[in-house]
Structure formats: structure tokens, C-alpha cells
Design an enzyme around this catalytic site. Sequence first.
Site, short mmCIF file in Angstrom:
data_model
loop_
_atom_site.label_atom_id
_atom_site.label_comp_id
_atom_site.label_asym_id
_atom_site.label_seq_id
_atom_site.Cartn_x
_atom_site.Cartn_y
_atom_site.Cartn_z
CE LYS A 34 -5.78 3.97 1.75
NZ LYS A 34 -4.96 5.14 2.17
CB CYS A 46 -0.92 0.01 1.22
SG CYS A 46 -1.71 -1.57 1.55
CG HIS A 52 -2.41 3.98 5.20
ND1 HIS A 52 -2.23 3.87 3.85
CD2 HIS A 52 -2.61 2.71 5.66
CE1 HIS A 52 -2.29 2.59 3.49
NE2 HIS A 52 -2.53 1.87 4.57
CG HIS A 78 -6.48 0.39 0.44
ND1 HIS A 78 -5.44 1.03 -0.20
CD2 HIS A 78 -5.91 -0.30 1.47
CE1 HIS A 78 -4.31 0.74 0.41
NE2 HIS A 78 -4.58 -0.07 1.42
CD GLU A 126 -2.74 6.66 9.51
OE1 GLU A 126 -2.25 7.58 8.83
OE2 GLU A 126 -3.64 5.91 9.10
CG PHE A 171 -0.19 -6.22 4.02
CD1 PHE A 171 -0.83 -5.49 5.01
CD2 PHE A 171 -0.91 -7.23 3.39
CE1 PHE A 171 -2.14 -5.75 5.37
CE2 PHE A 171 -2.21 -7.50 3.74
CZ PHE A 171 -2.84 -6.77 4.73
#
Length: 415
Positions: free
Chosen positions: A331, A163, A303, A336, A314, A396
Site C-alpha cells: 500500500k 477492506c 495489510h 488502499h 497488525e 472495518f
Amino acid sequence: MHRTEVVVTGLGAITPLGADVASTWDALLAGESGIRGGVLRGHEDAGLPGIVAGTMATDPAGALPPVRARRLDRSQQAALVAAAEAWADAGTPEVDPDRLASAVGTGIGGVGTLLREDDVLESAGTRRVSPRTVPMLMPNAAAALISIEYGARAGAYTPVSACSSGAEAIALGARLIRAGEADVVIAGGTEAAITPITVAGFAQAQALSRHTAEPASASRPFAADRSGFVLSEGAAVVVLESAEHAGARGARVHAVLAGAGVAADAHHITAPAADGSGQISAMRKALAQAGLRPEQISHVNAHATGTPVGDVAEARAIREVFGRATVTAPKAALGHLFGAAGAIEALVAVLSVEHGVIPPTRNLATAGVGPDIDLDVVAERRDVPQEAVLTNSFGFGGQNVSLVITDTTRTTTPG
């Protein structure tokens, strides 16, 4: 100490909200949603009947000559469409080819081609597989095609970091300019991976939103009832230049890419570090490179994917760096975009600074902001000057990238 300043002179995008930058930005500010249902019709027998996703607002193949479009994976089509808009927006600069580079990130590459041609192999045999299969599926193809299209001989780079890929490509572009290896870099991210296998894999990992009855409200970052993310597709590209090069040709400058921070959790392949160390490090590195203090950041473009664990991790990291910061989570409207997410959100941050507005975060009205999210989450657009914005992209593998975008009136001093 003198430092080469990196500016943004071109913007291009194709997203679930729009076919270009203007339509995407207008829809985002209006609080619209790009999430749709019924995107995997014909796969009900595989257990995927209620899938919602953010498909591109228009088919990127339609913007390309038909023969060429057929020779490209959907992710490559999107990248070329976004790059063409960005290059035109930059004024089609004349650049020494040896001083022009491309850097386009992706999470997966041409997975649609891979799956389709594997089906052909199994049903019709080797001789029916397309001879273009490999160049259509390889992850570096988008960067290579853009390099070929614009004669970029200073390098064609492909960060593949889940991502954070798009944001990492932009950070890499700035690094190339500051290192004196390029004057201009076409940078961004692309992804077109809404396929049964990717959706099934995320579903089995319980990462997808369960709020599928109403697609527009499925993506709920920072909401109390968030349950997972919504997979989307698209591409975003920016043209980066040294301020000297942009000034010499009289280019219009949208904003300054003042700082970039990259860090790794070195912790787990999918879960963020519990102490937020990698995310905190990326944000602090970006601030230091920009020569800014935390209180000088107008807002954070988070994010925030909408997962229960990821959003709170986050939020805690942002709190550690900024205190109770003002944040927005695009998002909620875009979904995403995986490898393209960091690029489109960097583009959103540029527009926020350029136009003095914080885009709203959708889907907070029903349940409100989660009690575990101690931040000022913007639910309705705010028109207020934005001198500096920090945007986060976390992937990830514990790969973290933060970018700092500032307005064109500010001279940065490295910290």
C-alpha cells in the site's frame, strides 16, 4: 485425508500503478508510486483541496466498447477489464457453465453512480434519472456481470466486508472448489470510490494521510511518521481451479492457494481488537489449512494501511504468530484499494512466489520503520526464493482474512 488442491491459473489487474498485471508488477518492483494529487478538483469549497489518491493508471472505460462503458459504473468497468485479462491469462478455459462461478468483493459498490444520479434527481427531477441507476450502483453487479460474460452458472457471489472483501472473495472461491461446487472460480475485488463523500468521511475520522505535499510519499505503512492511509481504486481478479481440472487441460499454474483463514474480532466497528485475537486467528487458520508451520512462511504481505493504530496492531499480531517476520507493505506504492485491496495483494503474493522476489516498501527512507513495529520490513526488493507467502486483509467491522500462497512444487498436507 484427500483434499482438493486449488491452483491459480489466471491473473488480471488494473491499478494505480498500471493498466495490467505486468505494468503493475514492474512498477511495484521498481519502487514507483501510483499516488497522485488534484484528484477532486472543484471541491475546494468543501474543504478538500489537498487530497491525494491512487486513481487508476488508465481509464477502464477505454478498454470497453463506448456504449457498454456508459452503462457501467467505474467499479464495474474495472472488474470486467481485470477479469478479461485473468481469463485470457488462464488460457480461456473451456468449463461446464454449471461448474464455473464468480466471486467478486467490493466495499461500497457503485457509489459514483449513486452520487451522480442523486445530483441529477435534485437538479433536474425524477424523469432525468437514468433507468440503469440501480444495476449500476448495486454492489453485486460486478460479480453478476462477470457471471454473465463468462457463463458462470455455479453462482455469483459478492462478499462486502470493507477492506477484506477481495481476499474474502478469493477465500470463498477456494471454498467452493474444495466443497465440490465448482471446478473454476473467477474471484477478486473491485472498487472505485474516490468521491467527495467517501474522502470527507475518512478525513473526518482522521484516517487519511496528512502527508499530502508530495503525493508519492503520502502512503507510509510501518514508517515512524505514518499518519493515515491513501484511498485508491482499481480491480484485481484471479482464476482459481482445482488442480485436477487445471492438469486435465494442461493449464499453466502460477501458484497454489494452499490455505485461507477467516475470523472476526467481534469487538468494534472500526478499531481492531487490542489483543489482536481476530487477526491472529485468521493467520493461524490459514497456516493450518495449508499444513504449514509459521517458520515455513517466506514473508508476510501485510495489510498495513499506514494508520498509527492499525499498523502497530497488525505488527503485534504478526509477531505473535511468526516472531520477527519479514514483511512487505504494497500500500506504500498502491495506496488502499479498499474492497479490491485484498485481491491485488493476493495477486502480488502469487507473483512473489512465482518469481522469487519480495517487493519493496516505499517511503521508509526519511523516518525509518517505527519503533513500535518490531518486524523486518523490506525497504528494497529482495530476490530470494519464496516457497510460501501469507497475505493479510483486515476490514472495518473486525473482519479478518489471511491467505497462504505456495509454489507449485509443494504438496500441502492439511493441519
